[in-house]
Scaffold this motif. Structure first.
Motif, PDB file in Angstrom:
ATOM      1  N   GLY A 170       0.785  -1.230   0.000  1.00  0.00           N
ATOM      2  CA  GLY A 170       0.000   0.000   0.000  1.00  0.00           C
ATOM      3  C   GLY A 170       0.812   1.272   0.000  1.00  0.00           C
ATOM      4  O   GLY A 170       0.237   2.366  -0.032  1.00  0.00           O
ATOM      5  N   LYS A 171       2.146   1.172   0.022  1.00  0.00           N
ATOM      6  CA  LYS A 171       2.994   2.358   0.052  1.00  0.00           C
ATOM      7  C   LYS A 171       3.689   2.545  -1.293  1.00  0.00           C
ATOM      8  O   LYS A 171       3.948   1.575  -2.012  1.00  0.00           O
ATOM      9  N   ASP A 172       3.972   3.809  -1.628  1.00  0.00           N
ATOM     10  CA  ASP A 172       4.775   4.039  -2.819  1.00  0.00           C
ATOM     11  C   ASP A 172       6.245   4.071  -2.403  1.00  0.00           C
ATOM     12  O   ASP A 172       6.618   4.703  -1.422  1.00  0.00           O
ATOM     13  N   VAL A 173       7.056   3.332  -3.131  1.00  0.00           N
ATOM     14  CA  VAL A 173       8.472   3.151  -2.798  1.00  0.00           C
ATOM     15  C   VAL A 173       9.306   3.513  -4.018  1.00  0.00           C
ATOM     16  O   VAL A 173       9.023   3.072  -5.134  1.00  0.00           O
ATOM     17  N   THR A 174      10.338   4.298  -3.798  1.00  0.00           N
ATOM     18  CA  THR A 174      11.256   4.671  -4.877  1.00  0.00           C
ATOM     19  C   THR A 174      12.531   3.862  -4.751  1.00  0.00           C
ATOM     20  O   THR A 174      13.197   3.884  -3.712  1.00  0.00           O
ATOM     21  N   VAL A 175      12.857   3.125  -5.791  1.00  0.00           N
ATOM     22  CA  VAL A 175      14.074   2.324  -5.832  1.00  0.00           C
ATOM     23  C   VAL A 175      15.093   3.059  -6.692  1.00  0.00           C
ATOM     24  O   VAL A 175      14.816   3.394  -7.849  1.00  0.00           O
ATOM     25  N   VAL A 176      16.267   3.311  -6.123  1.00  0.00           N
ATOM     26  CA  VAL A 176      17.316   4.034  -6.836  1.00  0.00           C
ATOM     27  C   VAL A 176      18.329   3.027  -7.363  1.00  0.00           C
ATOM     28  O   VAL A 176      18.925   2.256  -6.596  1.00  0.00           O
ATOM     29  N   GLY A 177      18.537   2.996  -8.682  1.00  0.00           N
ATOM     30  CA  GLY A 177      19.480   2.070  -9.293  1.00  0.00           C
ATOM     31  C   GLY A 177      18.914   1.475 -10.561  1.00  0.00           C
ATOM     32  O   GLY A 177      17.711   1.589 -10.839  1.00  0.00           O
ATOM     33  N   ALA A 178      19.792   0.838 -11.344  1.00  0.00           N
ATOM     34  CA  ALA A 178      19.355   0.257 -12.615  1.00  0.00           C
ATOM     35  C   ALA A 178      19.894  -1.145 -12.832  1.00  0.00           C
ATOM     36  O   ALA A 178      19.816  -1.667 -13.940  1.00  0.00           O
ATOM     37  N   GLY A 179      20.442  -1.770 -11.782  1.00  0.00           N
ATOM     38  CA  GLY A 179      20.955  -3.127 -11.901  1.00  0.00           C
ATOM     39  C   GLY A 179      19.912  -4.165 -11.510  1.00  0.00           C
ATOM     40  O   GLY A 179      18.759  -3.840 -11.198  1.00  0.00           O
ATOM     41  N   GLN A 180      20.333  -5.410 -11.488  1.00  0.00           N
ATOM     42  CA  GLN A 180      19.419  -6.499 -11.180  1.00  0.00           C
ATOM     43  C   GLN A 180      18.775  -6.333  -9.807  1.00  0.00           C
ATOM     44  O   GLN A 180      17.579  -6.586  -9.639  1.00  0.00           O
TER      45      GLN A 180
END
Length: 448
Positions: A170-180
């Motif tokens: 239910g939360k919005d989460v920002t993931v920083v990165g572009a790898g696996q």
């Protein structure tokens, strides 16, 4: 007094312990078996590499992941990703059957001693040993961008901090990165009921190609398979870490930092692209805490405000409930709090990096102190970032320990005190020689 203490019980530590026991060394293994795999990676992850290519190393070459799965009726094969939990279970099984028992102790201090080294543990034990193999994995080197370091763990975490992702439902989460790690974490967040997005400096998301069928002389000539992927450079990183070590330090550092860069596994793409929005060509330049309302009907709560700068120079802000930094690892001795300050300050480094210089048998500039895994990537190349590197490392490192112990004989200890089970020792190992790993070209491949 022990011959060797292995600090760490992951793929490298268990592989070193297996070879050391076969060589007849008096040793202890300290650490929780497969801790990072069992405790610090989200449920539902899959191995990025081929299952048959992720074996730990034992002198006989029989305790492989493929053999483990075959005995349990687990279907494996080329191009068929295997659950990470299965790999963690395999590593734990390897530790029970191919290596001395690991003791779940935390080493808090390692210092030079007239006889070698003095080790102190969190549990209150002190012991001395002639040699130490530090196989402490990647967790101490988790990198979080400077702009995110001032925020509390309730708002910003590294990708290695999560076993369960359901807390983000239910939360919005920002993931920083572009790898696996970034891409798969984002997918698993979405599948756990969260609303993830990916923010990356990259201009595009790179995806590994599906593995082509094995065999065929022409494809192998122009684009050979190796443990780390396809292509001649990758073949060299995989097959000839010893050749990489002979290159000038600046070249090795460049290879360690740039080779096999961020990319997603081919099998993840169809789960990622329809599900996770991506903001490319954006760098996080600042971050702070703020209080806001997530959506109509939702209550106020503490959130993260990110300042982003696009490649064209434009700026924007973004608010999110949580930030996951999937930003990799930086090998740096100063991140090893267990090292005595005299060791931290006097150990020779590779070029201008924080990684230790190591010899051809993984011994540092301080005699008797050996390193394995990520810290040796600036010396032996990118293979040391993966499980694959354990097969190269373990026999050579143990051979170096045998030479060091042979040159510095000392007091004996009883079999009971070593806590090492009796094992059948090959004649060559009894003489101090360590068998080379039995590795076929296509049978070893990198695991994340």
């Amino acid at each position: 007094m022990y011959d060797l203490v292995v600090v760490g019980a992951g793929p490298y530590g268990l592989s070193i312990a297996s070879h050391a026991a076969a060589a007849g060394l008096r040793l202890r293994v300290l650490g929780r078996p497969m801790a990072s795999w069992r405790d610090h990676m989200p449920r539902g992850m899959l191995l990025k590499s081929e299952p048959s290519a992720s074996a730990l190393s034992d002198p006989e070459g029989i305790h492989t992941l493929t053999a483990y799965c075959a005995d349990r009726g687990i279907e494996v094969g080329h191009g068929r990703p295997l659950p990470l939990d299965t790999f963690a279970e395999y590593g734990t099984w390897f530790g029970r059957h191919a290596a001395p028992p690991a003791e779940e102790m935390t080493v808090t201090h390692l210092a030079p001693h007239p006889s070698g080294f003095r080790i102190r543990t969190e549990e209150g034990e002190q012991l001395t040993t002639r040699a130490v193999a530090l196989a402490i994995g990647v967790l101490p080197f988790a990198y979080r961008p400077t702009v995110l370091r001032g925020l509390p763990a309730g708002l910003v975490t590294h990708s290695t901090h999560h076993r369960e992702l359901t807390r983000f439902r239910g939360k919005d989460v920002t993931v920083v990165g572009a790898g696996q790690a970034a891409l798969e974490t984002a997918v698993l967040l979405a599948e756990a009921g969260a609303e993830p997005r990916v923010v990356a400096r990259a201009s595009r998301i790179k995806w590994n190609a599906p593995p082509r069928p094995l065999g065929g002389r022409l494809p192998e000539l122009y684009d050979p398979h190796s443990a780390l992927g396809t292509g001649w450079p990758t073949w060299v990183w995989s097959r000839r870490p010893d050749a990489v070590r002979r290159l000038p330090a600046p070249v090795r550092l460049h290879i360690a930092r740039r080779a096999l860069g961020p990319a997603g596994a081919w099998w993840l793409r169809e789960r990622f692209e329809p599900t996770v929005p991506v903001l490319l060509k954006h760098t996080v330049t600042a971050a702070d805490r703020t209080t806001g309302i997530r959506r109509v009907g939702a209550g106020p709560g503490e959130r993260v405000r990110l300042w982003l700068k696009a490649a064209d120079g434009t700026a924007r802000t973004l608010e999110t409930s949580h930030v996951v930094a999937a930003t990799g690892f930086v090998p740096d001795l100063f991140r090893l709090g267990l090292l005595d300050s005299t060791l931290q300050e006097t150990l020779r480094r590779v070029g201008n990096s924080g990684a230790p210089w190591v010899s051809q048998d993984f011994e540092s500039s301080h005699p008797g102190l050996f390193f394995a895994g990520l810290l040796t990537a600036p010396t032996f190349g990118p293979a040391m970032r993966f499980v694959h590197g354990a097969s190269f490392t373990a026999p050579r490192l143990v051979a170096g320990v045998c030479r060091h112990v042979g040159a510095h004989p000392g007091d004996q200890v009883s079999d009971t005190a070593t806590r090492t089970p009796r094992v059948a020792v090959p004649r060559s190992a009894a003489r101090g020689d360590v068998a080379e790993p039995q590795v076929a070209g296509r049978d070893v491949k990198a695991t994340r």
